[in-house]
Every structure is written in structure tokens, then in C-alpha cells.
Scaffold this active site. Structure first.
Site, short mmCIF file in Angstrom:
data_model
loop_
_atom_site.label_atom_id
_atom_site.label_comp_id
_atom_site.label_asym_id
_atom_site.label_seq_id
_atom_site.Cartn_x
_atom_site.Cartn_y
_atom_site.Cartn_z
N ARG A 26 0.83 -1.21 0.00
CA ARG A 26 0.00 0.00 0.00
C ARG A 26 0.86 1.26 0.00
O ARG A 26 1.93 1.30 0.60
CB ARG A 26 -0.87 0.05 1.24
N SER A 37 -11.73 0.74 3.26
CA SER A 37 -11.40 -0.46 2.47
C SER A 37 -11.55 -0.17 0.98
O SER A 37 -10.74 -0.65 0.16
CB SER A 37 -12.31 -1.62 2.87
N GLN A 58 -12.40 -9.73 5.15
CA GLN A 58 -12.01 -8.95 6.32
C GLN A 58 -11.19 -9.80 7.29
O GLN A 58 -11.58 -10.90 7.66
CB GLN A 58 -13.26 -8.42 7.05
N ARG A 116 -46.33 -8.38 19.88
CA ARG A 116 -44.95 -8.86 20.04
C ARG A 116 -44.90 -10.39 19.91
O ARG A 116 -45.52 -11.11 20.70
CB ARG A 116 -44.43 -8.43 21.40
#
Length: 352
Positions: A26, A37, A58, A116
Site C-alpha cells: 500500500r 477499504s 475482512q 410482540r
């Protein structure tokens, strides 16, 4: 078609090359703490325009399985997707925080609190887990890792591990031991382990030499390591102890009930002679050593290990590096690692 490690760090470059990866060095411009990224990948593509599809894997997802990567590659190559990313299904009820001046209220996201459901009856929601992002070169050039014809890939929960904060480390370590991928070849070798070869000085002991008043050597070892040896012997795995020095065989042989070879100048030859007597192959050997003189054996054995304080050459030759130092539980740790892998392989075969 190729595996690259993108880094600006000399040591990471060295390790990557040792394991067969190519290295993209890099530039300082994309090696900042604030670099995304996407920026690093765009620089890579600028130098390697021959790449048509990029799979950004990753480093913080240690349980990623190669079968998942193969399936995602097919999705882009054969089904025409421009991007595919990894998700995991979570059964968590999500709430949002709403701020109005000094007042803070909450809002349920996607579910009615009056209706719920039980979580086990609910399909759950998909969350990015950060394991990988696959995208075409054309999409990345436009400045995106996700977009256009986009699709998710749902990973199994046990493989979905992301190291973000300190507490994630011990969780990840246990997940890797239980669910991590160790390769089909190594699985077969683990199942066949019949002999543990252990170096006395620096593995069974911490490497120090203790002398009595009459100048006799006293060998000290950790009770945990003795238990580890006992656990292996209960699973019909024999143990051979080796020392390069002319130390006493008595204490190790009588207390640990192991074969002992001392004054060894050629460890590889000694192990091969032992294998001939036992009618075994190197694939059936688990080896734990700590010095340069162990490198050949570490590379040849079916599975190999070094204590945390082993020399650099030994560490790069071993398949497992203990967290414990020599003489302080490294053998017990390796024994548990071996038995866990053997149980894992057996249980997988039963499921099949």
C-alpha cells in the site's frame, strides 16, 4: 484467481509470503487510520487492472469458511450479480432512539409492540457481519462495494464472528476452536494421530536446569502438562519424550509413564526409528518442539505445535502456537486442542 494481502507493514508482508500469498504494498496515501477499504481496493485495481472481480475478505472474521467464498464467487460469475456481501440472521428486537430537544423517546423498528411475537417464531432480521464484500471491477471503479444488481449471502451464525472490541477476542478464540476451518487434509491427519512427540527442554520444562547439592539435575514440570499427557494416553495416543541433553530418564519415565530418548543429536532420525518400531507414519504424529533443531520434525508431522516462547523459526513451522509458555501448561493446551479437533472431526463424520 489469486490471493493478495494488502499491507504497508514489513512483518505482515513477510508472513503473508511465507504462507503463499502475494503482497500488494500500500502507498502512504491509503495506509492512514481514516482510510476506507474501498480506497485501498481502488488503489489495488489501479495497479492490477487484470482483476475482474474482487473478494474483499475482512481480517477480523476468523471463522470464515472457504465453502462460503466459493458459493459467493459462483453468484457473481454465473448469476450476474454486481455485488454480494455477507450477512447473519439475528433474532433481536430493534429499537431506535429519537431525540427532540432534551427529550429522548424510543421507537420500535419493524414490529408492533402490541403484537410482540416470540423470538423463536419470528424470522428475524439480516445484519451485515463484515466477513466479506464481493464486487465487480466496474462497480468498484464507480466508488461502491455494494450496489446495482446486489445480493446478500447468509452465513451460519457459528461462522459469523467479528472482532471489534476486546471482549470479542476470547469469544472468537472459542469459536475458532469449535467451528474454525482447519482444512480437509489436516482433519484426516488429526483423526489418525497415534503418537505425541514432546521435547523435554523448553516444552515439558521451562528450559531451566536445577541442580541438587550433590550436582544432580532436578527436572520440574507442570502438573497440568502431566494431566494433558494422561488425557492423550487414555485416547490410545502414545507419548515419546526427547531431550538433546544427557539428562536422567528416570523421573520422566516413572512419573509420566512415557518412552524417553536422551542425548539426541538427530531428532528426525530418532522419531523415524520410533515410527518403524510402532509401524506408524509421520501423518500419525503430533509434535511439540521449540527450537530450530525441531523445524524439520514440525514441518513433517501430521500436526505440530510450539509453546508461546518458542524461537521464531519453530513458530513459522508449526500449525498451532500455544498461548502458554513451555513448562507452564503448553502440553496440556496442545492436548486439549488435539482432542477437541478429533471430537469435532468425529462428530462431523457422524452427521454425514
Amino acid at each position: 484467481n489469486s490471493i493478495w494481502v494488502s499491507t504497508d507493514h514489513d512483518e505482515i508482508e513477510t508472513v503473508a509470503k511465507q504462507f503463499g500469498a502475494k503482497v500488494h504494498r500500500r502507498s502512504p496515501e491509503v495506509s492512514k487510520d481514516s482510510t476506507t477499504s474501498l480506497e485501498a481496493i481502488q488503489e489495488f485495481l489501479h495497479k492490477h487492472p487484470e482483476a475482474d472481480i474482487i473478494g474483499n475478505i475482512q481480517a477480523t472474521s476468523p471463522c470464515l469458511h472457504p465453502d462460503d467464498l466459493k458459493e459467493v464467487a459462483k453468484m457473481i460469475q454465473n448469476k450476474g450479480y454486481d455485488s454480494v456481501f455477507s450477512v447473519v440472521r439475528r433474532h433481536l428486537f430493534r429499537w431506535s432512539e429519537i431525540k427532540e430537544g432534551n427529550e429522548v423517546t424510543t421507537l420500535q423498528g419493524g414490529l408492533d409492540p402490541k403484537r410482540r411475537p416470540r423470538r423463536q417464531d419470528w424470522d428475524g432480521e439480516l445484519y451485515e457481519n463484515g466477513s466479506f464484500y464481493f464486487a465487480t471491477k466496474d462497480l468498484i471503479k464507480k466508488g461502491y462495494l455494494q450496489g446495482e444488481k446486489v445480493m446478500y449471502y447468509e452465513m451460519r451464525a457459528e461462522h459469523s464472528v467479528d472482532i471489534d472490541v476486546d471482549i470479542d477476542w476470547p469469544i472468537a478464540e472459542q469459536r475458532v476452536l469449535r467451528y474454525g476451518y482447519f482444512g480437509n487434509t489436516e482433519k484426516k491427519q488429526i483423526k489418525k494421530v497415534k503418537l505425541l512427540v514432546c521435547i523435554i527442554d523448553g516444552c515439558l520444562t521451562d528450559g531451566r536446569i536445577c541442580l541438587s547439592e550433590d550436582q544432580k539435575e532436578i527436572i520440574c514440570y507442570d502438573v497440568r502438562d502431566a494431566i494433558g499427557i494422561s488425557l492423550l494416553k487414555k485416547r490410545d495416543i502414545q507419548v515419546l519424550l526427547i531431550s538433546e541433553r544427557n539428562c536422567s530418564k528416570t523421573i520422566s519415565a516413572t512419573k509420566l509413564d512415557c518412552e524417553v530418548e536422551v542425548s539426541v543429536t538427530n531428532k528426525l532420525q530418532v522419531v523415524e526409528d520410533c515410527l518403524k518400531k510402532m509401524n506408524l507414519s509421520w501423518k500419525e504424529v503430533a509434535y511439540i518442539g521449540n527450537e530450530e533443531s525441531d523445524v524439520d520434525c514440525l514441518k513433517t508431522a501430521g500436526i505440530s505445535c510450539v509453546p508461546a516462547d518458542a524461537c521464531a523459526a519453530a513458530k513459522t513451522s508449526a500449525s498451532y502456537i500455544c498461548k502458554s509458555n513451555g513448562g507452564h501448561g503448553a502440553i496440556r493446551e496442545f492436548a486439549e486442542h488435539l482432542l477437541l479437533l478429533m471430537d469435532k472431526v468425529n462428530s462431523e463424520e457422524k452427521r454425514k
